[in-house]
Design a protein around this motif. Structure first.
Motif, PDB file in Angstrom:
ATOM      1  N   ARG A  68       0.679  -1.100  -0.030  1.00 24.15           N
ATOM      2  CA  ARG A  68      -0.093  -0.089  -0.226  1.00 24.15           C
ATOM      3  C   ARG A  68       0.577   0.981  -0.134  1.00 24.15           C
ATOM      4  NH1 ARG A  68      -5.397  -0.958   2.211  1.00 24.15           N
ATOM      5  NH2 ARG A  68      -4.918  -3.837   2.517  1.00 24.15           N
ATOM      6  N   CYS A  69       0.512   2.224  -0.892  1.00 23.67           N
ATOM      7  CA  CYS A  69       0.821   3.557   0.045  1.00 23.67           C
ATOM      8  C   CYS A  69       0.495   4.239   1.408  1.00 23.67           C
ATOM      9  CB  CYS A  69       0.719   4.607  -1.439  1.00 23.67           C
ATOM     10  SG  CYS A  69       1.762   3.958  -3.194  1.00 23.67           S
ATOM     11  N   TRP A  70       1.257   5.124   1.920  1.00 29.10           N
ATOM     12  CA  TRP A  70       1.189   6.062   2.974  1.00 29.10           C
ATOM     13  C   TRP A  70       0.864   6.717   3.466  1.00 29.10           C
ATOM     14  CZ3 TRP A  70      -1.192   2.711   6.404  1.00 29.10           C
ATOM     15  CH2 TRP A  70      -1.286   1.098   6.708  1.00 29.10           C
ATOM     16  N   GLY A  71       0.199   8.183   3.736  1.00 30.68           N
ATOM     17  CA  GLY A  71       0.276   8.790   4.275  1.00 30.68           C
ATOM     18  C   GLY A  71      -0.216   9.570   5.477  1.00 30.68           C
ATOM     19  N   ARG A 127      -7.994  19.314   6.508  1.00 29.58           N
ATOM     20  CA  ARG A 127      -6.924  18.662   6.645  1.00 29.58           C
ATOM     21  C   ARG A 127      -5.796  18.772   5.550  1.00 29.58           C
ATOM     22  NH1 ARG A 127      -8.765  12.415   8.277  1.00 29.58           N
ATOM     23  NH2 ARG A 127      -9.952  13.745   9.947  1.00 29.58           N
ATOM     24  N   GLU A 128      -4.870  18.880   5.753  1.00 30.36           N
ATOM     25  CA  GLU A 128      -3.935  18.480   4.865  1.00 30.36           C
ATOM     26  C   GLU A 128      -2.637  17.606   5.066  1.00 30.36           C
ATOM     27  OE1 GLU A 128      -1.435  22.270   5.508  1.00 30.36           O
ATOM     28  OE2 GLU A 128      -1.156  21.840   7.163  1.00 30.36           O
ATOM     29  N   GLY A 129      -2.179  17.365   3.441  1.00 29.97           N
ATOM     30  CA  GLY A 129      -1.353  15.880   3.914  1.00 29.97           C
ATOM     31  C   GLY A 129       0.217  16.852   3.931  1.00 29.97           C
ATOM     32  N   VAL A 130       0.920  15.849   5.110  1.00 34.23           N
ATOM     33  CA  VAL A 130       2.286  16.046   5.760  1.00 34.23           C
ATOM     34  C   VAL A 130       3.209  15.539   5.095  1.00 34.23           C
ATOM     35  CG1 VAL A 130       3.459  16.285   7.522  1.00 34.23           C
ATOM     36  CG2 VAL A 130       1.031  16.680   7.638  1.00 34.23           C
ATOM     37  N   ALA A 131       2.984  14.172   4.637  1.00 40.96           N
ATOM     38  CA  ALA A 131       4.481  13.273   3.894  1.00 40.96           C
ATOM     39  C   ALA A 131       3.596  12.050   3.876  1.00 40.96           C
ATOM     40  CB  ALA A 131       4.597  12.432   5.460  1.00 40.96           C
ATOM     41  N   GLY A 132       4.026  11.523   2.528  1.00 36.47           N
ATOM     42  CA  GLY A 132       2.785  10.314   1.703  1.00 36.47           C
ATOM     43  C   GLY A 132       4.462   9.287   1.463  1.00 36.47           C
ATOM     44  N   LEU A 133       4.241   7.720   1.581  1.00 34.23           N
ATOM     45  CA  LEU A 133       5.555   7.067   1.007  1.00 34.23           C
ATOM     46  C   LEU A 133       4.972   6.051   0.555  1.00 34.23           C
ATOM     47  CD1 LEU A 133       7.534   5.424   2.498  1.00 34.23           C
ATOM     48  CD2 LEU A 133       6.671   4.452   4.032  1.00 34.23           C
ATOM     49  N   ALA A 134       5.221   5.967  -1.086  1.00 35.02           N
ATOM     50  CA  ALA A 134       5.202   5.195  -1.964  1.00 35.02           C
ATOM     51  C   ALA A 134       5.308   3.778  -1.709  1.00 35.02           C
ATOM     52  CB  ALA A 134       5.444   5.347  -3.558  1.00 35.02           C
ATOM     53  N   ARG A 135       4.102   2.755  -2.258  1.00 31.78           N
ATOM     54  CA  ARG A 135       5.212   1.298  -2.454  1.00 31.78           C
ATOM     55  C   ARG A 135       6.649   1.330  -2.161  1.00 31.78           C
ATOM     56  NH1 ARG A 135      -0.065   0.376  -4.461  1.00 31.78           N
ATOM     57  NH2 ARG A 135       0.832   0.091  -6.714  1.00 31.78           N
ATOM     58  N   GLY A 136       7.146   1.829  -3.672  1.00 31.05           N
ATOM     59  CA  GLY A 136       8.778   1.491  -3.941  1.00 31.05           C
ATOM     60  C   GLY A 136       9.019   2.346  -3.136  1.00 31.05           C
ATOM     61  N   GLY A 137       8.795   2.284  -1.712  1.00 33.01           N
ATOM     62  CA  GLY A 137       9.366   3.720  -0.625  1.00 33.01           C
ATOM     63  C   GLY A 137       9.890   5.229  -1.107  1.00 33.01           C
ATOM     64  N   GLY A 138       9.633   5.812  -2.289  1.00 31.68           N
ATOM     65  CA  GLY A 138       9.968   6.939  -2.395  1.00 31.68           C
ATOM     66  C   GLY A 138       8.872   7.320  -1.349  1.00 31.68           C
ATOM     67  N   THR A 139       9.101   9.236  -1.089  1.00 30.19           N
ATOM     68  CA  THR A 139       8.836   9.768   0.521  1.00 30.19           C
ATOM     69  C   THR A 139       8.270  11.163  -0.488  1.00 30.19           C
ATOM     70  OG1 THR A 139      11.154  10.783   0.618  1.00 30.19           O
ATOM     71  CG2 THR A 139       9.738   8.358   1.988  1.00 30.19           C
ATOM     72  N   ARG A 149      12.363  18.388   8.133  1.00 28.05           N
ATOM     73  CA  ARG A 149      12.418  18.497   9.211  1.00 28.05           C
ATOM     74  C   ARG A 149      11.193  17.321   9.538  1.00 28.05           C
ATOM     75  NH1 ARG A 149       9.108  22.081  11.912  1.00 28.05           N
ATOM     76  NH2 ARG A 149       7.502  22.201  10.009  1.00 28.05           N
ATOM     77  N   PHE A 150      10.174  16.998   8.907  1.00 24.50           N
ATOM     78  CA  PHE A 150       9.694  15.323   9.168  1.00 24.50           C
ATOM     79  C   PHE A 150      10.251  14.092   8.619  1.00 24.50           C
ATOM     80  CE2 PHE A 150       5.456  17.177  11.037  1.00 24.50           C
ATOM     81  CZ  PHE A 150       6.051  18.342  11.473  1.00 24.50           C
ATOM     82  N   ALA A 151      10.287  13.143   8.721  1.00 23.67           N
ATOM     83  CA  ALA A 151      10.549  11.678   8.244  1.00 23.67           C
ATOM     84  C   ALA A 151       9.835  10.659   8.504  1.00 23.67           C
ATOM     85  CB  ALA A 151      12.630  11.525   8.406  1.00 23.67           C
ATOM     86  N   ILE A 152       8.975  10.329   7.126  1.00 24.32           N
ATOM     87  CA  ILE A 152       8.038   9.478   7.226  1.00 24.32           C
ATOM     88  C   ILE A 152       8.974   8.067   6.841  1.00 24.32           C
ATOM     89  CG2 ILE A 152       7.311   9.507   4.630  1.00 24.32           C
ATOM     90  CD1 ILE A 152       4.618   8.364   5.448  1.00 24.32           C
ATOM     91  N   SER A 153       7.986   6.792   7.598  1.00 22.22           N
ATOM     92  CA  SER A 153       8.996   5.541   7.660  1.00 22.22           C
ATOM     93  C   SER A 153       8.445   4.440   7.714  1.00 22.22           C
ATOM     94  CB  SER A 153      10.588   5.579   8.611  1.00 22.22           C
ATOM     95  OG  SER A 153      10.481   5.762   9.639  1.00 22.22           O
ATOM     96  N   SER A 154       8.986   3.005   7.074  1.00 21.04           N
ATOM     97  CA  SER A 154       7.839   2.224   7.888  1.00 21.04           C
ATOM     98  C   SER A 154       8.653   0.271   8.658  1.00 21.04           C
ATOM     99  CB  SER A 154       6.867   1.483   6.311  1.00 21.04           C
ATOM    100  OG  SER A 154       8.507   0.893   5.910  1.00 21.04           O
ATOM    101  N   GLU A 155       8.203  -0.178   9.216  1.00 23.54           N
ATOM    102  CA  GLU A 155       8.660  -1.227   9.970  1.00 23.54           C
ATOM    103  C   GLU A 155       8.033  -2.303   9.542  1.00 23.54           C
ATOM    104  OE1 GLU A 155      11.080  -1.009  13.951  1.00 23.54           O
ATOM    105  OE2 GLU A 155       8.894  -2.185  14.273  1.00 23.54           O
ATOM    106  N   ASN A 188      10.818  16.212  13.577  1.00 22.58           N
ATOM    107  CA  ASN A 188      11.430  17.433  14.555  1.00 22.58           C
ATOM    108  C   ASN A 188      11.578  18.794  14.626  1.00 22.58           C
ATOM    109  OD1 ASN A 188      13.125  14.989  15.200  1.00 22.58           O
ATOM    110  ND2 ASN A 188      14.295  14.472  13.238  1.00 22.58           N
ATOM    111  N   SER A 189      12.607  19.809  15.087  1.00 21.77           N
ATOM    112  CA  SER A 189      12.361  21.413  15.267  1.00 21.77           C
ATOM    113  C   SER A 189      10.936  21.811  14.754  1.00 21.77           C
ATOM    114  CB  SER A 189      13.419  21.707  13.614  1.00 21.77           C
ATOM    115  OG  SER A 189      14.283  21.499  14.503  1.00 21.77           O
ATOM    116  N   LEU A 190      10.100  20.774  16.096  1.00 20.51           N
ATOM    117  CA  LEU A 190       8.214  21.331  15.814  1.00 20.51           C
ATOM    118  C   LEU A 190       8.070  22.719  15.988  1.00 20.51           C
ATOM    119  CD1 LEU A 190       7.279  18.392  17.712  1.00 20.51           C
ATOM    120  CD2 LEU A 190       6.549  19.590  15.456  1.00 20.51           C
TER     121      LEU A 190
END
Length: 125
Positions: free
Chosen positions: A32-35, A45-57, A66-72, A83-85
């Motif tokens: 899946r793709c994630w956001g 509501r606004e988009g902040v970060a997205g994570l594609a199936r291939g890992g692209g952000t 400042r922000f980073a999206i990741s998966s486990e 960070n740096s909120l």
């Protein structure tokens, strides 16, 4: 039925950090793709970060660097490291997922996603 449960929100001073987690009730998060989205009182509501199936952000300009999206995958979890909120980051933060195997659209668009969590509050003072 897909369930997404966010956690990790809280109150922090400007310049501080938080890590949000989104645990999914499915074992194929890599299909899946994630956001991550946010909504402040009185705002859309606004988009902040997205994570594609291939890992692209993808990141909104307001959070780049400042922000980073990741998966486990092993724990079916999506993260948002913040960070740096800033006070303007104060909002309810939501995790979102597409349908499994779906062609993903704009990673920062609400219409891309089918499944949503209940949100976790972030307050920066």
């Amino acid at each position: 039925h897909v369930q997404l449960v966010e956690s990790g929100g809280g109150s922090v001073q400007a310049g501080g950090s938080l890590r949000l987690s989104c645990v999914a009730s499915l074992s194929t998060i890599s299909r899946r793709c994630w956001g991550w989205f946010r909504q402040a009182p009185g705002k859309e509501r606004e988009g902040v970060a997205g994570l594609a199936r291939g890992g692209g952000t993808t990141y909104a300009d307001s959070v780049k660097g400042r922000f980073a999206i990741s998966s486990e995958n092993a724990n079916n979890t999506i993260f948002l490291q913040m960070n740096s909120l800033k006070p303007e980051d104060t909002a309810m933060y939501y995790c979102a997922a597409t349908t499994g195997g779906a062609v993903c659209g704009d990673p920062l668009s609400l219409s891309t996603y089918r499944h949503w969590g209940q949100g976790t509050q972030v307050t920066v003072s």
